[in-house]
Design a protein around this motif. Structure first.
Motif, short mmCIF file in Angstrom:
data_model
loop_
_atom_site.label_atom_id
_atom_site.label_comp_id
_atom_site.label_asym_id
_atom_site.label_seq_id
_atom_site.Cartn_x
_atom_site.Cartn_y
_atom_site.Cartn_z
N GLU A 131 31.70 50.76 35.57
CA GLU A 131 30.71 50.97 36.63
C GLU A 131 30.11 52.36 36.65
O GLU A 131 29.30 52.68 37.52
CB GLU A 131 31.30 50.64 38.01
CG GLU A 131 32.56 51.36 38.38
CD GLU A 131 33.79 50.53 38.08
OE1 GLU A 131 34.65 50.40 38.97
OE2 GLU A 131 33.91 50.01 36.96
N PRO A 150 25.73 42.79 36.54
CA PRO A 150 25.25 42.70 37.92
C PRO A 150 24.07 43.62 38.18
O PRO A 150 23.74 44.46 37.35
CB PRO A 150 26.48 43.13 38.74
CG PRO A 150 27.26 43.99 37.84
CD PRO A 150 27.06 43.44 36.45
N LEU A 207 23.67 46.47 43.82
CA LEU A 207 25.14 46.37 43.88
C LEU A 207 25.78 47.58 43.22
O LEU A 207 26.72 48.18 43.76
CB LEU A 207 25.59 45.07 43.20
CG LEU A 207 27.08 44.81 43.07
CD1 LEU A 207 27.36 43.32 43.09
CD2 LEU A 207 27.67 45.40 41.79
N ILE A 212 28.37 50.42 44.84
CA ILE A 212 29.76 50.47 44.39
C ILE A 212 30.07 51.79 43.68
O ILE A 212 31.21 52.28 43.73
CB ILE A 212 30.08 49.25 43.52
CG1 ILE A 212 30.12 47.99 44.40
CG2 ILE A 212 31.41 49.43 42.77
CD1 ILE A 212 30.44 46.72 43.66
N ALA A 226 30.92 38.56 47.35
CA ALA A 226 30.06 38.15 46.24
C ALA A 226 28.74 37.58 46.75
O ALA A 226 27.66 37.87 46.20
CB ALA A 226 30.79 37.12 45.37
N LEU A 239 25.78 38.58 43.94
CA LEU A 239 26.37 38.98 42.66
C LEU A 239 25.87 38.12 41.51
O LEU A 239 25.70 36.91 41.65
CB LEU A 239 27.91 38.85 42.77
CG LEU A 239 28.72 39.01 41.50
CD1 LEU A 239 28.72 40.46 41.04
CD2 LEU A 239 30.14 38.51 41.71
N ILE A 292 33.18 40.25 40.13
CA ILE A 292 33.61 41.34 41.00
C ILE A 292 35.08 41.14 41.34
O ILE A 292 35.49 40.04 41.73
CB ILE A 292 32.75 41.46 42.27
CG1 ILE A 292 33.00 42.79 42.96
CG2 ILE A 292 32.96 40.31 43.23
CD1 ILE A 292 31.94 43.18 43.98
N PRO A 304 32.94 45.80 39.81
CA PRO A 304 31.99 44.76 39.38
C PRO A 304 32.05 44.49 37.88
O PRO A 304 31.06 44.64 37.17
CB PRO A 304 30.64 45.36 39.80
CG PRO A 304 30.84 46.83 39.60
CD PRO A 304 32.29 47.12 39.93
N ARG A 305 33.21 44.04 37.40
CA ARG A 305 33.44 43.92 35.96
C ARG A 305 34.78 43.22 35.74
O ARG A 305 35.55 43.04 36.68
CB ARG A 305 33.50 45.31 35.33
CG ARG A 305 34.51 46.21 36.05
CD ARG A 305 34.76 47.52 35.37
NE ARG A 305 35.52 48.45 36.19
CZ ARG A 305 36.82 48.41 36.39
NH1 ARG A 305 37.56 47.45 35.84
NH2 ARG A 305 37.42 49.32 37.15
#
Length: 362
Positions: free
Chosen positions: A57, A75, A79, A83, A224, A229, A233, A252-253
């Protein structure tokens, strides 16, 4: 691991990484050298791609904007903007009604002194941007002599968040996948054990009671949906000793706590990440058998005298149900995740017991 999953689905794969000989280099078609702020490298990658996804991220918004001109980035930018900054992330969660422990946004040394008085004395202070696996974090009020002024300096005198140290029963996470077409699927929760703020081992399923599982699944699915999304996540959560469920952080991964999904579930998190990014039907997330992982940190490559040596892989692999997963990182150093062991069992407890037994033989 994402690249290998994409290969099995017949895709060609390109990556961007600061290291041109990064671990993924050996399983992809092309590698573009560029750091997480290199918008030109991101654009070069995107020109030859049909879709872009992420596995870290820290990629800058400038890179996402440059890539978005040539291919969808999943994503999405908004988002990632939220994050990437813990203050924005906590604020977003609070504004959307998700349960959080007491916390404060810290913009100055005075803010940290005030937070220690209001929600302390025990605090975890984390840089607002960057840092994971215990990095860019300072503990206050745990019996050491660190003062708020020293903590502020240790974190570079930059914005951070102060979180009250809650009384923990356990830590769990829930991984959610959502495709651009809106299809959403959540994996069973994983139970996670940390040592020195680094994940030591994790197991799927978590064995929390059904009512709490439903609550955790609902929180993760709603996050989500609120983000709209496109991808994966991981929602990290605390289970407190008083029986409450609190959101800790979002990733997010693909997430370390779901590496065991390769062995526990019909579809691994890595394949699910590719399916979601490519807008394919999401895979079945049913648990086939309990599975656990134990992280292999660089410390294992050194004896008590500091001499480098190869761990006893043969001894670990002699334990029934155990597999070895190494990441092809060039050099070992203390605290660096070099790979993991995985194990299956008839119960989550047996899977954990096996993987820790194997680790003990290294």
């Amino acid at each position: 691991m994402m690249a290998m999953a994409a290969r099995s689905l017949g895709y060609r794969v390109q990556v961007m990484d600061p290291d041109p000989s990064c671990p993924a280099r050996f399983v992809v078609d092309a590698c573009f050298e560029g750091n997480w702020n290199d918008a030109r490298a991101a654009a070069d990658l995107a020109r030859g791609s049909d879709v872009i996804t992420l596995e870290i991220e820290q990629v800058s918004l400038a890179c996402l904007d440059a890539a978005q001109k040539f291919a969808p980035v999943r994503p999405g930018r908004e988002l990632m903007r939220i994050i990437q900054d813990r203050i924005l992330q906590k604020t977003w969660l609070a504004e959307h009604g998700f349960p959080l422990g007491p916390w404060r946004a810290i913009e100055s040394e005075e803010d940290l002194v005030k937070a220690a008085a209001e929600i302390g004395p025990r605090l975890f202070v984390k840089s607002a941007r960057g840092g994971y696996d215990g990095r860019s974090q300072v503990k206050l009020g745990f019996g050491d002599a660190t003062t708020p002024a020293e903590a502020w300096k240790l974190l570079g005198e930059k914005p951070c968040v102060a979180e009250q140290a809650v009384e923990l029963d356990r830590e769990i996470s829930v991984m959610v996948a959502r495709a651009p077409n809106g299809e959403t699927k959540s994996f069973s929760s994983a139970m996670n054990h940390h040592e020195k703020q680094i994940l030591a081992w994790s197991v799927i399923p978590s064995s929390i009671r059904a009512e709490m599982e439903n609550q955790a699944q609902g929180i993760a699915a709603r996050i989500a949906q609120e983000f709209e999304l496109e991808g994966l996540i991981a929602v990290e959560m605390f289970v407190t000793k008083s029986g409450n469920l609190l959101v800790n952080e979002l990733a997010p991964r693909p997430h370390n706590s779901y590496h065991a999904s390769e062995r526990a579930c019909v579809t691994s998190q890595f394949e699910q990440a590719i399916r979601a990014a490519c807008d394919l039907p999401l895979g079945d997330v049913s648990v086939v058998q309990p599975a656990a992982i134990s992280n292999l940190l660089g410390d294992l490559w050194f004896d008590k005298e500091g001499n480098c040596r190869e761990p006893r892989w043969d001894a670990a692999l002699a334990v029934p149900g155990v597999r070895l997963h190494l990441y092809e990182k060039h050099s070992a150093r203390p605290g660096r995740k070099m790979g993991h062991l995985s194990a299956v069992g008839a119960t989550p407890e047996e899977a954990v017991e096996r993987v820790l037994e194997a680790q003990g033989k290294l």
